[in-house]
Design an enzyme around this catalytic site. Structure first.
Site, PDB file in Angstrom:
ATOM      1  N   ASP A  17     -32.354 -46.227 -70.148  1.00  0.00           N
ATOM      2  CA  ASP A  17     -33.344 -45.275 -70.629  1.00  0.00           C
ATOM      3  C   ASP A  17     -33.709 -44.408 -69.408  1.00  0.00           C
ATOM      4  O   ASP A  17     -33.470 -44.809 -68.266  1.00  0.00           O
ATOM      5  CB  ASP A  17     -34.557 -46.062 -71.129  1.00  0.00           C
ATOM      6  CG  ASP A  17     -35.693 -45.164 -71.531  1.00  0.00           C
ATOM      7  OD1 ASP A  17     -35.466 -44.262 -72.337  1.00  0.00           O
ATOM      8  OD2 ASP A  17     -36.819 -45.370 -71.031  1.00  0.00           O
ATOM      9  N   LEU A  18     -34.263 -43.226 -69.642  1.00  0.00           N
ATOM     10  CA  LEU A  18     -34.585 -42.352 -68.502  1.00  0.00           C
ATOM     11  C   LEU A  18     -36.055 -42.477 -68.108  1.00  0.00           C
ATOM     12  O   LEU A  18     -36.397 -43.028 -67.052  1.00  0.00           O
ATOM     13  CB  LEU A  18     -34.233 -40.899 -68.866  1.00  0.00           C
ATOM     14  CG  LEU A  18     -34.504 -39.842 -67.808  1.00  0.00           C
ATOM     15  CD1 LEU A  18     -33.718 -40.106 -66.525  1.00  0.00           C
ATOM     16  CD2 LEU A  18     -34.153 -38.441 -68.342  1.00  0.00           C
ATOM     17  N   ASP A  19     -36.926 -41.983 -68.987  1.00  0.00           N
ATOM     18  CA  ASP A  19     -38.346 -41.932 -68.636  1.00  0.00           C
ATOM     19  C   ASP A  19     -38.933 -43.342 -68.619  1.00  0.00           C
ATOM     20  O   ASP A  19     -38.902 -44.044 -69.623  1.00  0.00           O
ATOM     21  CB  ASP A  19     -39.074 -41.055 -69.660  1.00  0.00           C
ATOM     22  CG  ASP A  19     -40.501 -40.772 -69.259  1.00  0.00           C
ATOM     23  OD1 ASP A  19     -40.814 -40.893 -68.060  1.00  0.00           O
ATOM     24  OD2 ASP A  19     -41.305 -40.453 -70.140  1.00  0.00           O
ATOM     25  N   THR A  25     -41.747 -39.496 -65.985  1.00  0.00           N
ATOM     26  CA  THR A  25     -42.232 -38.179 -66.417  1.00  0.00           C
ATOM     27  C   THR A  25     -43.293 -38.331 -67.509  1.00  0.00           C
ATOM     28  O   THR A  25     -43.745 -37.334 -68.069  1.00  0.00           O
ATOM     29  CB  THR A  25     -41.094 -37.247 -66.920  1.00  0.00           C
ATOM     30  OG1 THR A  25     -40.466 -37.867 -68.033  1.00  0.00           O
ATOM     31  CG2 THR A  25     -40.075 -36.958 -65.847  1.00  0.00           C
ATOM     32  N   LYS A  53     -44.628 -42.992 -75.690  1.00  0.00           N
ATOM     33  CA  LYS A  53     -43.503 -43.320 -74.806  1.00  0.00           C
ATOM     34  C   LYS A  53     -42.272 -43.705 -75.608  1.00  0.00           C
ATOM     35  O   LYS A  53     -42.357 -44.554 -76.506  1.00  0.00           O
ATOM     36  CB  LYS A  53     -43.902 -44.439 -73.843  1.00  0.00           C
ATOM     37  CG  LYS A  53     -44.912 -43.971 -72.819  1.00  0.00           C
ATOM     38  CD  LYS A  53     -45.184 -45.011 -71.752  1.00  0.00           C
ATOM     39  CE  LYS A  53     -46.136 -44.439 -70.707  1.00  0.00           C
ATOM     40  NZ  LYS A  53     -46.540 -45.450 -69.721  1.00  0.00           N
ATOM     41  N   GLY A  54     -41.150 -43.083 -75.293  1.00  0.00           N
ATOM     42  CA  GLY A  54     -39.893 -43.395 -75.962  1.00  0.00           C
ATOM     43  C   GLY A  54     -39.745 -42.727 -77.329  1.00  0.00           C
ATOM     44  O   GLY A  54     -38.703 -42.811 -77.963  1.00  0.00           O
ATOM     45  N   VAL A  55     -40.812 -42.050 -77.769  1.00  0.00           N
ATOM     46  CA  VAL A  55     -40.839 -41.425 -79.097  1.00  0.00           C
ATOM     47  C   VAL A  55     -40.356 -39.972 -78.969  1.00  0.00           C
ATOM     48  O   VAL A  55     -40.654 -39.303 -77.980  1.00  0.00           O
ATOM     49  CB  VAL A  55     -42.299 -41.478 -79.622  1.00  0.00           C
ATOM     50  CG1 VAL A  55     -42.478 -40.690 -80.885  1.00  0.00           C
ATOM     51  CG2 VAL A  55     -42.724 -42.927 -79.813  1.00  0.00           C
ATOM     52  N   ARG A  57     -39.867 -35.838 -79.436  1.00  0.00           N
ATOM     53  CA  ARG A  57     -40.844 -34.741 -79.328  1.00  0.00           C
ATOM     54  C   ARG A  57     -41.522 -34.490 -80.686  1.00  0.00           C
ATOM     55  O   ARG A  57     -42.740 -34.375 -80.776  1.00  0.00           O
ATOM     56  CB  ARG A  57     -40.108 -33.481 -78.855  1.00  0.00           C
ATOM     57  CG  ARG A  57     -41.032 -32.412 -78.333  1.00  0.00           C
ATOM     58  CD  ARG A  57     -40.228 -31.197 -77.898  1.00  0.00           C
ATOM     59  NE  ARG A  57     -39.145 -31.522 -76.967  1.00  0.00           N
ATOM     60  CZ  ARG A  57     -38.201 -30.670 -76.599  1.00  0.00           C
ATOM     61  NH1 ARG A  57     -38.199 -29.439 -77.069  1.00  0.00           N
ATOM     62  NH2 ARG A  57     -37.246 -31.037 -75.764  1.00  0.00           N
ATOM     63  N   SER A 122     -31.247 -41.810 -73.690  1.00  0.00           N
ATOM     64  CA  SER A 122     -32.627 -41.304 -73.668  1.00  0.00           C
ATOM     65  C   SER A 122     -32.941 -40.484 -74.906  1.00  0.00           C
ATOM     66  O   SER A 122     -32.076 -39.791 -75.437  1.00  0.00           O
ATOM     67  CB  SER A 122     -32.803 -40.431 -72.421  1.00  0.00           C
ATOM     68  OG  SER A 122     -33.996 -39.679 -72.501  1.00  0.00           O
ATOM     69  N   ALA A 123     -34.210 -40.537 -75.328  1.00  0.00           N
ATOM     70  CA  ALA A 123     -34.668 -39.721 -76.452  1.00  0.00           C
ATOM     71  C   ALA A 123     -34.891 -38.272 -76.040  1.00  0.00           C
ATOM     72  O   ALA A 123     -35.043 -37.389 -76.875  1.00  0.00           O
ATOM     73  CB  ALA A 123     -35.978 -40.286 -76.989  1.00  0.00           C
ATOM     74  N   SER A 124     -34.901 -38.011 -74.730  1.00  0.00           N
ATOM     75  CA  SER A 124     -35.278 -36.679 -74.242  1.00  0.00           C
ATOM     76  C   SER A 124     -34.178 -35.639 -74.444  1.00  0.00           C
ATOM     77  O   SER A 124     -33.000 -35.904 -74.205  1.00  0.00           O
ATOM     78  CB  SER A 124     -35.630 -36.749 -72.757  1.00  0.00           C
ATOM     79  OG  SER A 124     -35.889 -35.444 -72.285  1.00  0.00           O
ATOM     80  N   LYS A 125     -34.614 -34.435 -74.836  1.00  0.00           N
ATOM     81  CA  LYS A 125     -33.678 -33.306 -74.935  1.00  0.00           C
ATOM     82  C   LYS A 125     -33.574 -32.610 -73.595  1.00  0.00           C
ATOM     83  O   LYS A 125     -32.826 -31.644 -73.443  1.00  0.00           O
ATOM     84  CB  LYS A 125     -34.165 -32.332 -76.007  1.00  0.00           C
ATOM     85  CG  LYS A 125     -34.082 -32.942 -77.393  1.00  0.00           C
ATOM     86  CD  LYS A 125     -34.423 -31.959 -78.485  1.00  0.00           C
ATOM     87  CE  LYS A 125     -34.004 -32.557 -79.811  1.00  0.00           C
ATOM     88  NZ  LYS A 125     -34.723 -32.077 -80.946  1.00  0.00           N
ATOM     89  N   ASN A 126     -34.342 -33.058 -72.609  1.00  0.00           N
ATOM     90  CA  ASN A 126     -34.332 -32.446 -71.278  1.00  0.00           C
ATOM     91  C   ASN A 126     -33.646 -33.349 -70.248  1.00  0.00           C
ATOM     92  O   ASN A 126     -33.781 -33.123 -69.040  1.00  0.00           O
ATOM     93  CB  ASN A 126     -35.768 -32.175 -70.821  1.00  0.00           C
ATOM     94  CG  ASN A 126     -36.486 -31.203 -71.748  1.00  0.00           C
ATOM     95  OD1 ASN A 126     -36.005 -30.090 -71.960  1.00  0.00           O
ATOM     96  ND2 ASN A 126     -37.610 -31.612 -72.316  1.00  0.00           N
ATOM     97  N   LYS A 153     -35.018 -44.161 -81.467  1.00  0.00           N
ATOM     98  CA  LYS A 153     -35.265 -45.588 -81.248  1.00  0.00           C
ATOM     99  C   LYS A 153     -36.504 -45.955 -82.083  1.00  0.00           C
ATOM    100  O   LYS A 153     -37.418 -45.136 -82.165  1.00  0.00           O
ATOM    101  CB  LYS A 153     -35.573 -45.848 -79.761  1.00  0.00           C
ATOM    102  CG  LYS A 153     -34.452 -45.421 -78.811  1.00  0.00           C
ATOM    103  CD  LYS A 153     -34.958 -45.448 -77.362  1.00  0.00           C
ATOM    104  CE  LYS A 153     -33.962 -44.778 -76.428  1.00  0.00           C
ATOM    105  NZ  LYS A 153     -34.438 -44.645 -75.042  1.00  0.00           N
ATOM    106  N   GLU A 177     -34.862 -50.765 -70.457  1.00  0.00           N
ATOM    107  CA  GLU A 177     -35.850 -49.999 -71.245  1.00  0.00           C
ATOM    108  C   GLU A 177     -37.283 -50.319 -70.863  1.00  0.00           C
ATOM    109  O   GLU A 177     -37.601 -51.468 -70.572  1.00  0.00           O
ATOM    110  CB  GLU A 177     -35.695 -50.375 -72.724  1.00  0.00           C
ATOM    111  CG  GLU A 177     -35.035 -49.351 -73.587  1.00  0.00           C
ATOM    112  CD  GLU A 177     -35.820 -48.075 -73.814  1.00  0.00           C
ATOM    113  OE1 GLU A 177     -37.013 -48.014 -73.491  1.00  0.00           O
ATOM    114  OE2 GLU A 177     -35.222 -47.121 -74.329  1.00  0.00           O
ATOM    115  N   ASP A 178     -38.144 -49.291 -70.929  1.00  0.00           N
ATOM    116  CA  ASP A 178     -39.574 -49.533 -70.686  1.00  0.00           C
ATOM    117  C   ASP A 178     -40.383 -49.500 -71.979  1.00  0.00           C
ATOM    118  O   ASP A 178     -41.580 -49.781 -71.949  1.00  0.00           O
ATOM    119  CB  ASP A 178     -40.145 -48.470 -69.734  1.00  0.00           C
ATOM    120  CG  ASP A 178     -40.240 -47.108 -70.407  1.00  0.00           C
ATOM    121  OD1 ASP A 178     -39.249 -46.684 -71.032  1.00  0.00           O
ATOM    122  OD2 ASP A 178     -41.307 -46.482 -70.320  1.00  0.00           O
TER     123      ASP A 178
END
Ligand code: B16
Ligand code: MG
Length: 224
Positions: A17-19, A25, A53-55, A57, A122-126, A153, A177-178
């Site tokens: 996972d990233l964040d 972030t 978190k992890g959700v 946007r 990661s769930a992030s688009k960034n 997720k 994962e966090d």
């Protein structure tokens, strides 16, 4: 006790996972979402922010609107999601390699040296921009992010795609994962997991450690 099964490291995938695992972030998300909530005449707490978190946007904005009892039409919803992202990206552009979380870079390098496949989930688009800012993009064999998945997720899609991109069996993969939803996603995908955080919310993981500085590659392999 499970019998010890020895799997060659080159058959193994580590999915990160990233964040909250490689970088933090969450404070930027909090700042930008809070600014947006205030713009809409609302607000929310740091404790509520935990639920973001992890959700994705979209789901994050849905939650914030629910908390404030606010309704938006589709066009405004899209507008405010884009505005939050602009504010968030201004903060992301300040990231440097010094923002990599403790132990993360050394862990990625050690895993690579042992021949383990490494992917981002990661769930992030960034995610691509963040990895470039941190200068760790070259340490990943595959990047699966929010631009490539349809289901968030705890659905396992992001990790199953990561395993496939690495050419590894899900049962030979360890997810780092966090977020609770991420640990659930790993389980749903038939993978092992290491929770980065505390036992009180990540107790479902096969192992929990405060940071990647406190995990070594051997013990991560041993949970397979
Ligand atoms: P974006 P992860 C997640 O990253 C964050 O934890 C979550 O708070 C955020 O809403 C989500 O990415 C989407 O981010 O707005 O950049 O697409 O933990 O899955 O790496
Ligand atoms: Mg996370």
């Amino acid at each position: 006790m499970r019998a010890e099964v020895h799997i060659n490291p080159d058959q193994v995938g580590f999915l990160f996972d990233l964040d909250g695992v490689l970088v933090d972030t969450a404070r930027f998300h909090f700042q930008a979402w809070r600014q947006l909530a205030q713009e809409l005449g609302s607000d929310f707490t740091e404790a509520q922010n935990e639920q973001l978190k992890g959700v994705s946007r979209k789901e994050s904005l849905e939650k914030i609107l629910n908390w404030g009892g606010i309704r938006l039409n589709k066009q405004d919803f899209e507008h405010y999601m884009a505005l939050k992202n602009e504010w968030y990206l201004e903060l992301v552009r300040t990231l440097t390699p010094s923002d990599i979380l403790p132990g993360a870079e050394a862990f990625l390098i050690e895993a690579r040296n042992q021949g383990i496949g490494i992917a981002l989930g990661s769930a992030s688009k960034n995610a691509v921009l963040i990895l470039e800012q941190l200068k760790i993009d070259h340490l990943l064999d595959a990047v699966i992010d929010g631009t490539q998945v349809e289901r968030s997720k705890p659905h396992p899609e992001v990790f199953l795609k990561g395993a496939r991109a690495l050419g590894k069996e899900p049962a030979h993969c360890v997810v780092f994962e966090d977020a609770v939803a991420g640990i659930e996603a790993a389980k749903a995908g038939g993978m092992r997991s290491i929770g980065i955080g505390t036992d009180d919310n990540l107790g479902e993981a096969d192992l929990v450690r405060a940071s990647l500085a406190e995990v070594n590659v051997e013990e991560a392999l041993n949970i397979l």
